[in-house]
Design a protein around this motif. Sequence first.
Motif, PDB file in Angstrom:
ATOM      1  N   SER A 113     -11.958   7.030  -2.942  1.00 52.17           N
ATOM      2  CA  SER A 113     -10.745   7.521  -3.591  1.00 52.17           C
ATOM      3  C   SER A 113      -9.598   6.546  -3.371  1.00 52.17           C
ATOM      4  CB  SER A 113     -10.379   8.894  -3.049  1.00 52.17           C
ATOM      5  OG  SER A 113     -10.197   8.815  -1.654  1.00 52.17           O
ATOM      6  N   CYS A 114      -8.743   6.459  -4.384  1.00 49.55           N
ATOM      7  CA  CYS A 114      -7.509   5.684  -4.291  1.00 49.55           C
ATOM      8  C   CYS A 114      -6.368   6.681  -4.227  1.00 49.55           C
ATOM      9  CB  CYS A 114      -7.346   4.767  -5.503  1.00 49.55           C
ATOM     10  SG  CYS A 114      -5.729   3.953  -5.550  1.00 49.55           S
ATOM     11  N   HIS A 115      -5.623   6.634  -3.131  1.00 48.66           N
ATOM     12  CA  HIS A 115      -4.567   7.622  -2.943  1.00 48.66           C
ATOM     13  C   HIS A 115      -3.341   7.345  -3.808  1.00 48.66           C
ATOM     14  CE1 HIS A 115      -6.344   8.969   1.194  1.00 48.66           C
ATOM     15  NE2 HIS A 115      -7.114   9.231   0.175  1.00 48.66           N
ATOM     16  N   ARG A 116      -3.253   6.152  -4.372  1.00 48.94           N
ATOM     17  CA  ARG A 116      -2.083   5.884  -5.212  1.00 48.94           C
ATOM     18  C   ARG A 116      -2.279   6.465  -6.619  1.00 48.94           C
ATOM     19  NH1 ARG A 116       0.386  -0.010  -5.522  1.00 48.94           N
ATOM     20  NH2 ARG A 116       0.644   0.441  -3.305  1.00 48.94           N
ATOM     21  N   CYS A 117      -3.422   6.132  -7.249  1.00 49.56           N
ATOM     22  CA  CYS A 117      -3.618   6.646  -8.612  1.00 49.56           C
ATOM     23  C   CYS A 117      -4.406   7.952  -8.608  1.00 49.56           C
ATOM     24  CB  CYS A 117      -4.278   5.599  -9.500  1.00 49.56           C
ATOM     25  SG  CYS A 117      -5.964   5.171  -9.010  1.00 49.56           S
ATOM     26  N   GLN A 118      -4.762   8.408  -7.396  1.00 51.09           N
ATOM     27  CA  GLN A 118      -5.405   9.725  -7.242  1.00 51.09           C
ATOM     28  C   GLN A 118      -6.761   9.805  -7.942  1.00 51.09           C
ATOM     29  OE1 GLN A 118      -3.622  12.639  -5.688  1.00 51.09           O
ATOM     30  NE2 GLN A 118      -2.517  10.910  -4.858  1.00 51.09           N
TER      31      GLN A 118
ATOM     32  N   PHE B 114     -11.889  -1.587  -3.651  1.00 41.69           N
ATOM     33  CA  PHE B 114     -10.572  -1.916  -4.214  1.00 41.69           C
ATOM     34  C   PHE B 114     -10.398  -1.092  -5.485  1.00 41.69           C
ATOM     35  CE2 PHE B 114     -13.934  -4.883  -5.211  1.00 41.69           C
ATOM     36  CZ  PHE B 114     -14.046  -4.724  -6.577  1.00 41.69           C
ATOM     37  N   CYS B 115      -9.142  -0.755  -5.773  1.00 38.91           N
ATOM     38  CA  CYS B 115      -8.841  -0.052  -7.015  1.00 38.91           C
ATOM     39  C   CYS B 115      -8.412  -1.083  -8.050  1.00 38.91           C
ATOM     40  CB  CYS B 115      -7.732   0.972  -6.802  1.00 38.91           C
ATOM     41  SG  CYS B 115      -7.220   1.745  -8.345  1.00 38.91           S
ATOM     42  N   GLU B 116      -9.133  -1.156  -9.157  1.00 42.33           N
ATOM     43  CA  GLU B 116      -8.836  -2.207 -10.139  1.00 42.33           C
ATOM     44  C   GLU B 116      -7.533  -1.925 -10.886  1.00 42.33           C
ATOM     45  OE1 GLU B 116     -11.015   0.111 -10.533  1.00 42.33           O
ATOM     46  OE2 GLU B 116     -10.886   0.857 -12.595  1.00 42.33           O
ATOM     47  N   ARG B 117      -7.114  -0.668 -10.920  1.00 39.79           N
ATOM     48  CA  ARG B 117      -5.851  -0.356 -11.604  1.00 39.79           C
ATOM     49  C   ARG B 117      -4.660  -0.698 -10.720  1.00 39.79           C
ATOM     50  NH1 ARG B 117      -6.415   5.478 -14.509  1.00 39.79           N
ATOM     51  NH2 ARG B 117      -8.237   4.933 -15.762  1.00 39.79           N
ATOM     52  N   CYS B 118      -4.725  -0.279  -9.451  1.00 41.96           N
ATOM     53  CA  CYS B 118      -3.581  -0.464  -8.544  1.00 41.96           C
ATOM     54  C   CYS B 118      -3.634  -1.804  -7.820  1.00 41.96           C
ATOM     55  CB  CYS B 118      -3.552   0.660  -7.513  1.00 41.96           C
ATOM     56  SG  CYS B 118      -3.572   2.300  -8.242  1.00 41.96           S
ATOM     57  N   PHE B 119      -4.795  -2.462  -7.852  1.00 43.34           N
ATOM     58  CA  PHE B 119      -5.070  -3.666  -7.067  1.00 43.34           C
ATOM     59  C   PHE B 119      -4.628  -3.494  -5.617  1.00 43.34           C
ATOM     60  CE2 PHE B 119      -5.278  -8.023  -5.600  1.00 43.34           C
ATOM     61  CZ  PHE B 119      -6.534  -8.329  -6.060  1.00 43.34           C
TER      62      PHE B 119
END
Lengths: 384, 173
Positions: free
Chosen positions: B56-61, B70-75
């Motif tokens: 899970s990415c806590h920034r883009c939820q 790694f989250c490809e949207r938030c990098f």
Amino acid sequence: MPTKVAIIGVGHTAFRATSPGLSYKELMFEAATRAYEDAGLDARSEIDSFLTCSEDLAEGTSIFDEYVPDQIGGAERPVYTVSGDTIQGLATAYMQIASGIVDVVSVEAHSKASNVVTPGELHAFALDPIFVRPLGFNAHAMAGLEASAYLATTSTTREQCAHVVAKNRRNALANPSAAHAAAIDPQDVLSSPPAFAPLTELEVSAPADGALVIVLASEERAKKLKRQPVWLRGIGWSTGSGITSGTDGSSADYARSAAEMAYRMAGIGDPRQGIDFAEVDDSYSYKEPQHLEALGLFGPGRAGAATADGATARDGDLPVNVSGGSLGVGQLFEASGGQKVAEVVAQLRGEAGPRQLKKAKTGLAQSWRGIPTATGAVVVLSRD
Amino acid sequence: MTERTLPGTPLSDEDMQQGKVLTLNWPASLRYEWDTGVAIGRFLRELKNGRIIGRSCHRCQRVLIPPRMFCERCFRPTDAWQFVQDSGSVNTYSLSHLRWDASRVEEPILVAVIEIDGSSQGGLLHYLGDVRPEEIHIGMKVKAVWKPAEEREGSILDIRHFRPIDTAQDGPA
Ligand SMILES: [Zn+2]
């Protein structure tokens, strides 16, 4: 006046013989994160274009472009791969910026050489299918052929070549990112088992894994950033006809013509006057002196003796491969030239730590795409 | 197909096999062993356990399937491991009447992208099974059919296929 373009960020992983705990994507993410942090840029909003330097066969995945965007910040952004060495990637980035279509470009290159189970087959694929492959010898023997020709033509000695290996592997001891640092002497090199005679095993650089990212920007953009820019003053690339074409196989003509192109752009007349230090391709021992001569940094047949005399040592007149080179850091596929660029940037910024050179205003990095190619690229970088 | 008469002498397979025409043959024998790394390594180990795990990415939820570090949207690095369901819905599908060597099959191979329940539009490309082709539709609720534990080896094929959810057997979707 050529358009001014600067390197504004560099990031890389450590280079290691193997990297079993991380995928290539995870290595790339680390390198990209470090580079963007170094540049002080947001990956998703402040970088206009992304390039990866790679060959599909080395990856084991075709149309490799499709597998790179996520981990370098390039998802749904301008991305493509350049099937060439990092310095060719820098040339592509330079052209994108000079054309005015983008201001900031990220160039990535990596090696997962440890994941190629059949490196011999990979090399064989690069050999001519009609004239060379049916003979069935190990492709590294092509380097043996060239080494024989170079030694004979220039009177360079095997001992002098052994000095290159000992110097670079020892230089790597001061580089915590190097995979193959070793405290060895020329005698160790000469007495290692013969590999592709005249080359011994220790005269052939060993592969390593790792990733690196270099960020370039237009002059206007570079001057607005906190980081001191490193200016790309000249860049060139060239491909020859190859070692079996009947041309002189001993003199690395690709490096000579790539350097001429880069020097012309940089306005360098006498490279020995204009260049303070160099990171040149040393995939095999003899390649370093051969390339130094082709680059005009030493006269024909002079680089070997100069190496044995210490002229290319860290405290020498013209330090060469202070990073450890490919012999000390490792053979990194298309990232090999990038590793050399990263070292030149670190030296120019004064951030090379225990291996920092005193005189580092202008440096040169040169790549060769390895056996069986006659392709090389050169970049000249400067603090001002 | 209508036959067209072209000038010249046609080549047959036989001509090639008998060496009447000179050709060169180079069989590819390249082999690779890819390091799966942190994210995919864990994902495959959990498949062996009969579970699907994401990050899970806590920034883009978002919950990413397949997982990545790694989250490809938030990098930015993703934040936590998160198990998701082994059920989902058909995002899109195709009835493949040809194998990958282009030979024809009797019964079509049922290929689908499954949006895994609990992930954020996370898709696994997989087979559908235990279903008649004409019943398949976008949005159809499906559940993983796992290989027996002793046959699982940490591969995407540890899931045999996805089958339609049977509300009698599986409860309400
Ligand atoms: Zn995110």
